[in-house]
Design a protein around this motif. Structure first.
Motif, PDB file in Angstrom:
ATOM      1  N   UNK A  25     -36.498 -19.829  40.160  1.00  0.00           N
ATOM      2  CA  UNK A  25     -37.529 -20.843  40.328  1.00  0.00           C
ATOM      3  C   UNK A  25     -37.071 -21.791  41.432  1.00  0.00           C
ATOM      4  N   UNK A  26     -37.954 -22.067  42.391  1.00  0.00           N
ATOM      5  CA  UNK A  26     -37.580 -22.853  43.565  1.00  0.00           C
ATOM      6  C   UNK A  26     -38.421 -24.117  43.650  1.00  0.00           C
ATOM      7  N   UNK A  27     -37.755 -25.247  43.823  1.00  0.00           N
ATOM      8  CA  UNK A  27     -38.421 -26.484  44.204  1.00  0.00           C
ATOM      9  C   UNK A  27     -38.103 -26.710  45.677  1.00  0.00           C
ATOM     10  N   UNK A  28     -39.115 -26.621  46.507  1.00  0.00           N
ATOM     11  CA  UNK A  28     -38.937 -26.718  47.954  1.00  0.00           C
ATOM     12  C   UNK A  28     -39.307 -28.115  48.434  1.00  0.00           C
ATOM     13  N   UNK A  29     -38.373 -28.800  49.047  1.00  0.00           N
ATOM     14  CA  UNK A  29     -38.608 -30.140  49.598  1.00  0.00           C
ATOM     15  C   UNK A  29     -38.831 -30.037  51.104  1.00  0.00           C
ATOM     16  N   UNK A  30     -39.976 -30.495  51.551  1.00  0.00           N
ATOM     17  CA  UNK A  30     -40.292 -30.536  52.976  1.00  0.00           C
ATOM     18  C   UNK A  30     -40.523 -31.985  53.374  1.00  0.00           C
ATOM     19  N   UNK A  31     -40.253 -32.291  54.638  1.00  0.00           N
ATOM     20  CA  UNK A  31     -40.287 -33.687  55.080  1.00  0.00           C
ATOM     21  C   UNK A  31     -41.688 -34.222  55.286  1.00  0.00           C
ATOM     22  N   UNK A  32     -42.626 -33.346  55.694  1.00  0.00           N
ATOM     23  CA  UNK A  32     -43.936 -33.834  56.120  1.00  0.00           C
ATOM     24  C   UNK A  32     -45.072 -33.128  55.410  1.00  0.00           C
ATOM     25  N   UNK A  33     -46.259 -33.699  55.527  1.00  0.00           N
ATOM     26  CA  UNK A  33     -47.458 -33.074  54.979  1.00  0.00           C
ATOM     27  C   UNK A  33     -47.778 -31.763  55.685  1.00  0.00           C
ATOM     28  N   UNK A  34     -47.421 -31.672  56.968  1.00  0.00           N
ATOM     29  CA  UNK A  34     -47.637 -30.410  57.668  1.00  0.00           C
ATOM     30  C   UNK A  34     -46.768 -29.315  57.062  1.00  0.00           C
ATOM     31  N   UNK A  76     -42.459 -24.880  43.499  1.00  0.00           N
ATOM     32  CA  UNK A  76     -43.016 -26.237  43.497  1.00  0.00           C
ATOM     33  C   UNK A  76     -42.715 -26.850  44.854  1.00  0.00           C
ATOM     34  N   UNK A  77     -43.719 -27.512  45.428  1.00  0.00           N
ATOM     35  CA  UNK A  77     -43.545 -28.102  46.750  1.00  0.00           C
ATOM     36  C   UNK A  77     -43.545 -29.623  46.623  1.00  0.00           C
ATOM     37  N   UNK A  78     -42.530 -30.255  47.184  1.00  0.00           N
ATOM     38  CA  UNK A  78     -42.451 -31.717  47.215  1.00  0.00           C
ATOM     39  C   UNK A  78     -42.431 -32.158  48.672  1.00  0.00           C
ATOM     40  N   UNK A  79     -43.422 -32.915  49.089  1.00  0.00           N
ATOM     41  CA  UNK A  79     -43.514 -33.361  50.481  1.00  0.00           C
ATOM     42  C   UNK A  79     -43.134 -34.829  50.595  1.00  0.00           C
ATOM     43  N   UNK A  80     -42.422 -35.159  51.663  1.00  0.00           N
ATOM     44  CA  UNK A  80     -42.072 -36.548  51.928  1.00  0.00           C
ATOM     45  C   UNK A  80     -40.581 -36.712  52.174  1.00  0.00           C
ATOM     46  N   UNK A  81     -40.228 -37.543  53.152  1.00  0.00           N
ATOM     47  CA  UNK A  81     -38.818 -37.795  53.442  1.00  0.00           C
ATOM     48  C   UNK A  81     -38.197 -38.603  52.314  1.00  0.00           C
TER      49      UNK A  81
END
Length: 291
Positions: A25-34, A76-81
């Motif tokens: 199971x992966x929670x992926x953290x990305x910096x931006x909405x793009x 799961x995707x988490x967006x935001x710095x």
């Protein structure tokens, strides 16, 4: 395992795809909405339902039509710095077994913050290091190198570059470094997001000198853009094959465009094969030690 993965890069998407295919199971953290839009639409193959974070509310209208295919699996995707304290809070609240850092090779501060947050919370940390381009690029005629965007801007402010038409492909985050240069002959290619566009406008780039597009780009795409803008000097990072670095150099070589390369920061970590092996070994040892 429950894995916390940082990175909205190509490698982040590929690693997420491979990890979920192995049952993690992966929670992926990305910096931006793009970054969230690129990863949006991830489906659980068992339920055929989209797995999204509660705070995720991105509209994909900012993303271009050539958005890469979403990663299948339970994610799961988490967006935001996030700063260090926010990362530590996320780690403590998530019951994660492992953290994988697949952020961009030039995101030095982000990697340091992730590593420190893992150290403070006791979460095992593994760093993915993008494969470097072969050293033959260093033989490119007229090659110039710099240590940073600021160093590059200082070089470009010299009299020898006073007539060049310059294409910057180093990202909107560093647009401010070039603010004191003559903007009439500077063009910048950035990700197609409002955040990136605003950063360039704040730095003084004219609206019609901002090229918004999603890479990586082919040699022909780079060639067309450089011809259209009559570019005589390209500024790029040594971003490897995943970042389209060879294609940019090939296009520049064909047109006789000079190249300024911002050198990659040195770092330690693992390549793809070594990383996947380390994750497998860690999971095996972890299961063996269970009561």
């Amino acid at each position: 395992m429950k894995i916390l993965l940082f990175g909205g890069t190509t490698e982040g998407r590929e690693l997420a795809r491979e990890l979920v295919s192995l049952g993690h199971t992966v929670t992926l953290c990305v910096a931006t909405k793009l970054g969230e839009a690129v990863m949006d639409g991830c489906q659980d193959p068992c339920t055929d339902t989209v797995i999204r974070s509660a705070e995720s509310s991105c509209s994909v209208t900012e993303a271009p039509s050539a958005v890469p295919q979403p990663v299948p699996g339970h994610i799961e995707i988490l967006a935001g710095r996030k700063d260090g304290a926010q990362m530590e809070a996320l780690i403590r609240s998530g019951s994660f077994d492992l953290c994988v850092d697949a952020t961009h090779p030039y995101a030095v501060l982000a990697s340091r913050t992730i590593s420190e947050a893992c150290g403070h919370t006791g979460l095992p940390y593994m760093r993915y290091v993008r494969e470097e381009s072969p050293d033959r690029w260093k033989d490119l005629p007229g090659l110039i190198t710099a240590e940073s965007a600021k160093d590059a801007a200082d070089i470009l402010s010299g009299r020898a570059f006073g007539r060049d038409r310059i294409l910057l492909t180093t990202g909107a985050k560093e647009a401010e470094a070039y603010a004191d240069l003559d903007m009439s002959r500077l063009f910048i290619r950035i990700l197609p997001s409002e955040e990136s566009r605003r950063a360039c406008l704040r730095a003084g780039f004219p609206e019609d000198h901002i090229v918004s597009a999603m890479g990586p780009f082919s040699e022909e795409e780079n060639l067309r853009l450089m011809r259209q803008l009559q570019i005589t000097l390209l500024v790029t990072k040594e971003s490897g094959r995943a970042g389209g670095f060879p294609e940019k150099l090939a296009a520049a070589r064909r047109l006789g465009v000079r190249v300024l390369v911002i050198r990659r920061p040195s770092e330690t970590g693992m390549g793809k094969e070594e990383l996947m092996g380390a994750i497998h070994d860690y999971n095996t040892d972890r299961n063996r030690l269970r009561p």
